[in-house]
Design a protein around this motif. Structure first.
Motif, PDB file in Angstrom:
ATOM      1  N   VAL A 138      24.737  59.690  28.416  1.00 18.62           N
ATOM      2  CA  VAL A 138      23.642  59.395  28.227  1.00 18.62           C
ATOM      3  C   VAL A 138      23.181  57.804  28.420  1.00 18.62           C
ATOM      4  O   VAL A 138      22.260  57.719  28.643  1.00 18.62           O
ATOM      5  CB  VAL A 138      23.185  59.705  26.805  1.00 18.62           C
ATOM      6  N   ASP A 139      24.050  57.273  28.611  1.00 17.98           N
ATOM      7  CA  ASP A 139      24.129  55.813  28.912  1.00 17.98           C
ATOM      8  C   ASP A 139      24.095  55.302  30.467  1.00 17.98           C
ATOM      9  O   ASP A 139      23.353  54.416  30.902  1.00 17.98           O
ATOM     10  CB  ASP A 139      25.141  54.919  28.216  1.00 17.98           C
ATOM     11  N   GLY A 140      24.484  56.171  31.309  1.00 18.08           N
ATOM     12  CA  GLY A 140      24.709  55.750  32.823  1.00 18.08           C
ATOM     13  C   GLY A 140      25.650  56.734  33.520  1.00 18.08           C
ATOM     14  O   GLY A 140      26.091  57.703  32.944  1.00 18.08           O
ATOM     15  N   ASP A 141      25.802  56.175  34.863  1.00 15.77           N
ATOM     16  CA  ASP A 141      26.842  56.881  35.686  1.00 15.77           C
ATOM     17  C   ASP A 141      27.064  56.087  36.606  1.00 15.77           C
ATOM     18  O   ASP A 141      26.642  54.934  36.870  1.00 15.77           O
ATOM     19  CB  ASP A 141      26.185  58.259  36.206  1.00 15.77           C
ATOM     20  N   VAL A 142      28.422  56.237  37.194  1.00 16.40           N
ATOM     21  CA  VAL A 142      28.977  55.754  38.216  1.00 16.40           C
ATOM     22  C   VAL A 142      28.449  56.536  39.785  1.00 16.40           C
ATOM     23  O   VAL A 142      29.050  57.550  39.846  1.00 16.40           O
ATOM     24  CB  VAL A 142      30.305  55.531  38.191  1.00 16.40           C
ATOM     25  N   ALA A 143      27.716  55.825  40.726  1.00 10.48           N
ATOM     26  CA  ALA A 143      27.520  56.153  41.801  1.00 10.48           C
ATOM     27  C   ALA A 143      28.396  55.460  42.965  1.00 10.48           C
ATOM     28  O   ALA A 143      28.129  54.449  43.467  1.00 10.48           O
ATOM     29  CB  ALA A 143      26.105  55.929  42.260  1.00 10.48           C
ATOM     30  N   VAL A 144      29.833  56.185  43.011  1.00 12.20           N
ATOM     31  CA  VAL A 144      30.809  55.542  43.906  1.00 12.20           C
ATOM     32  C   VAL A 144      31.138  54.087  43.641  1.00 12.20           C
ATOM     33  O   VAL A 144      32.363  54.062  42.874  1.00 12.20           O
ATOM     34  CB  VAL A 144      30.303  55.666  45.482  1.00 12.20           C
ATOM     35  N   ASP A 145      30.168  53.394  43.870  1.00 15.34           N
ATOM     36  CA  ASP A 145      30.851  51.666  43.581  1.00 15.34           C
ATOM     37  C   ASP A 145      29.682  51.111  42.811  1.00 15.34           C
ATOM     38  O   ASP A 145      29.846  49.843  42.635  1.00 15.34           O
ATOM     39  CB  ASP A 145      30.734  50.889  44.818  1.00 15.34           C
ATOM     40  N   THR A 146      28.740  51.823  42.090  1.00 15.39           N
ATOM     41  CA  THR A 146      27.674  50.999  41.322  1.00 15.39           C
ATOM     42  C   THR A 146      27.419  51.798  39.997  1.00 15.39           C
ATOM     43  O   THR A 146      27.169  53.092  39.924  1.00 15.39           O
ATOM     44  CB  THR A 146      26.411  51.306  42.245  1.00 15.39           C
ATOM     45  N   PHE A 147      27.301  51.130  38.946  1.00 14.53           N
ATOM     46  CA  PHE A 147      27.260  51.721  37.730  1.00 14.53           C
ATOM     47  C   PHE A 147      25.747  51.657  37.545  1.00 14.53           C
ATOM     48  O   PHE A 147      24.951  50.358  37.808  1.00 14.53           O
ATOM     49  CB  PHE A 147      27.755  50.770  36.446  1.00 14.53           C
ATOM     50  N   VAL A 148      24.937  52.797  37.393  1.00 12.33           N
ATOM     51  CA  VAL A 148      23.546  52.862  37.186  1.00 12.33           C
ATOM     52  C   VAL A 148      23.208  53.396  35.795  1.00 12.33           C
ATOM     53  O   VAL A 148      23.775  54.369  35.242  1.00 12.33           O
ATOM     54  CB  VAL A 148      23.157  54.080  38.198  1.00 12.33           C
ATOM     55  N   ALA A 149      22.551  52.470  35.215  1.00  8.73           N
ATOM     56  CA  ALA A 149      22.294  52.544  33.839  1.00  8.73           C
ATOM     57  C   ALA A 149      21.026  53.592  33.563  1.00  8.73           C
ATOM     58  O   ALA A 149      20.064  53.204  34.276  1.00  8.73           O
ATOM     59  CB  ALA A 149      21.892  51.098  33.221  1.00  8.73           C
ATOM     60  N   ARG A 150      21.043  54.110  32.380  1.00  9.11           N
ATOM     61  CA  ARG A 150      19.858  55.205  32.140  1.00  9.11           C
ATOM     62  C   ARG A 150      19.281  54.455  31.257  1.00  9.11           C
ATOM     63  O   ARG A 150      17.954  55.102  31.081  1.00  9.11           O
ATOM     64  CB  ARG A 150      20.534  56.483  31.723  1.00  9.11           C
ATOM     65  N   GLY A 207      21.912  46.640  21.005  1.00  7.92           N
ATOM     66  CA  GLY A 207      23.272  46.376  20.553  1.00  7.92           C
ATOM     67  C   GLY A 207      24.135  47.428  20.686  1.00  7.92           C
ATOM     68  O   GLY A 207      25.500  47.087  20.723  1.00  7.92           O
ATOM     69  N   ALA A 208      23.830  48.789  20.926  1.00  9.85           N
ATOM     70  CA  ALA A 208      24.733  49.753  21.357  1.00  9.85           C
ATOM     71  C   ALA A 208      25.506  49.653  22.665  1.00  9.85           C
ATOM     72  O   ALA A 208      25.151  49.170  23.677  1.00  9.85           O
ATOM     73  CB  ALA A 208      23.929  51.062  21.616  1.00  9.85           C
ATOM     74  N   ARG A 209      26.955  49.689  22.466  1.00 11.66           N
ATOM     75  CA  ARG A 209      27.592  49.592  23.762  1.00 11.66           C
ATOM     76  C   ARG A 209      27.999  50.750  24.353  1.00 11.66           C
ATOM     77  O   ARG A 209      28.167  51.877  23.727  1.00 11.66           O
ATOM     78  CB  ARG A 209      28.996  48.838  23.421  1.00 11.66           C
ATOM     79  N   THR A 210      28.181  50.700  25.482  1.00  9.99           N
ATOM     80  CA  THR A 210      28.575  52.235  26.608  1.00  9.99           C
ATOM     81  C   THR A 210      30.013  52.370  26.221  1.00  9.99           C
ATOM     82  O   THR A 210      30.968  51.322  25.795  1.00  9.99           O
ATOM     83  CB  THR A 210      28.115  52.049  28.140  1.00  9.99           C
ATOM     84  N   LYS A 211      30.507  53.446  26.750  1.00  4.96           N
ATOM     85  CA  LYS A 211      31.984  53.551  27.064  1.00  4.96           C
ATOM     86  C   LYS A 211      32.471  52.473  28.248  1.00  4.96           C
ATOM     87  O   LYS A 211      31.361  51.940  28.904  1.00  4.96           O
ATOM     88  CB  LYS A 211      32.460  55.094  27.232  1.00  4.96           C
ATOM     89  N   TRP A 212      33.603  52.696  28.264  1.00  4.50           N
ATOM     90  CA  TRP A 212      34.138  52.057  29.610  1.00  4.50           C
ATOM     91  C   TRP A 212      33.950  52.917  30.703  1.00  4.50           C
ATOM     92  O   TRP A 212      34.406  54.202  30.932  1.00  4.50           O
ATOM     93  CB  TRP A 212      35.957  51.635  29.460  1.00  4.50           C
ATOM     94  N   TYR A 213      33.621  52.548  31.968  1.00  5.25           N
ATOM     95  CA  TYR A 213      33.318  53.127  33.295  1.00  5.25           C
ATOM     96  C   TYR A 213      34.619  52.755  34.423  1.00  5.25           C
ATOM     97  O   TYR A 213      34.489  51.455  34.612  1.00  5.25           O
ATOM     98  CB  TYR A 213      32.121  53.122  33.806  1.00  5.25           C
TER      99      TYR A 213
END
Length: 360
Positions: free
Chosen positions: A102-114, A75-81
């Protein structure tokens, strides 16, 4: 859940050797406020990657920003990327690095979730007067860990689309400010080929800056129109789709899950741009190795092998190649590569093949 502002198709739970994919289209109202936010869309499975893509028209001085946030199963939401800032003129046209947490990162064009996510929202912010979003989609996916299972051909009859052929290497050294041509221009060369197939692209007056001795000015123009000043390259997937949208094409980035799905597009008259990586021995006939390469699938032989326009060829007359189906399918679909990534570009009135598994 999604409301009437987005059309959602959810991927089925598939066997372990196939990616799970959910592709959602959104209709951004013409009269929307400068900041438009979708309702939260359920994915239907735990996803590890999100890729948005869009087409838009922007007047001089106007631009758009596309952002995503996601929700985990807890149920936890990430920030806006921020997934991209884009304008036709390139002011700006950039991805945004340094967003990881801690939730993920943006690799150029892709949000990659942790940690896997089960839902997301997309937000479009319009800056300046005269920005119109004509198409918006988000692809959510979870890649498999197991080897690719080869697919059977759809038909015994050969099919080949008359797609123009452009080598990226005849542009080696061109326009260093757009990453210098040659080995770096596989994506704009591929988009230029597909634009040519549909009879679209820049007018002659838009090409005057390229140079009279250029063998294919449309390729240089596509490099200029897709160049990401942050990434410092022309391979940003949604930027290539957005560039094609300037010339009236609809388009999106998704993952396809077999050569059979790819074949369905070609037999519907739609060439498809695919992303793959491989060593030369893994793809017989390629004669090169690559950590990431874009090419155009234009047909299939009677035996099911894949006919491509491969811009890695040294000359235009060597661009057409035939790759063994099983080898091509392996290097394209495996999760250590791009995992079945495809750009689909087509006129809005040209129908897509029937979709039963939710990835277009």
């Amino acid at each position: 859940m999604c409301d009437t502002r987005c059309e959602t198709t959810i991927g089925l739970v598939l066997t372990v050797d196939l990616a799970r994919v959910s592709f959602t289209r959104f209709a951004v109202p013409v009269a929307a406020e400068d900041v438009w936010t979708s309702d939260e869309c359920e994915i239907g499975f735990p996803a590890t990657q999100l890729v948005p893509s869009w087409t838009a028209r922007t007047a001089p001085g106007a631009w758009i920003e596309v952002a995503l946030r996601a929700r985990a199963a807890s149920g936890a939401r990430t920030k806006w990327y921020v997934m991209g800032r884009w304008s036709e003129a390139g002011d700006p046209r950039m991805s945004v690095p340094g967003q990881g947490d801690v939730d993920g990162d943006v690799a150029v064009d892709t949000f990659v979730a942790r940690r896997p996510v089960v839902a997301y929202q997309v937000r479009v912010t319009r800056h300046g007067a005269g920005a119109l979003v004509t198409g918006l989609g988000v692809m959510a996916s979870a890649l498999p860990r197991h080897p690719v299972t080869p697919s059977d051909p759809l038909a015994a009859e050969a099919v080949e689309l008359a797609v123009p052929r452009h080598s990226q290497h005849v542009h080696a050294g061109h326009h260093p400010r757009f990453d210098g041509g040659g080995v770096n221009w596989c994506s704009p060369a591929s988009v230029a080929m597909v634009l040519g197939y549909w009879g679209r692209g820049p007018e002659p007056g838009e090409l005057d800056w390229v140079g009279a001795d250029d063998p294919a000015p449309i390729v240089d123009h596509a490099a200029m129109g897709t160049y990401d000043v942050s990434y410092q390259g022309t391979g940003n997937w949604p930027f290539n789709v957005a560039y094609a949208g300037r010339y009236g094409l609809a388009g999106f980035v998704t993952r396809l899950r077999s050569a059979a799905e790819l074949e369905s597009f070609v037999r519907a008259g739609i060439p498809v741009i695919t992303s793959q990586s491989f060593k030369s021995h893994e793809l017989p006939g390629s004669c090169y190795s690559t950590n990431g390469h874009i090419l155009v699938v234009v047909g299939f032989t009677a035996g099911g092998d894949v006919i491509v326009n491969d811009p890695a060829a040294p000359r235009d007359d060597e661009v057409r190649r035939v790759y063994p189906r099983a080898a091509y399918e392996n290097v394209w679909l495996r999760s250590s590569g791009s995992g079945g990534i495809a750009y689909v570009l087509h006129p809005p009135g040209h129908p897509l093949p029937p979709c039963t598994d939710g990835n277009w």
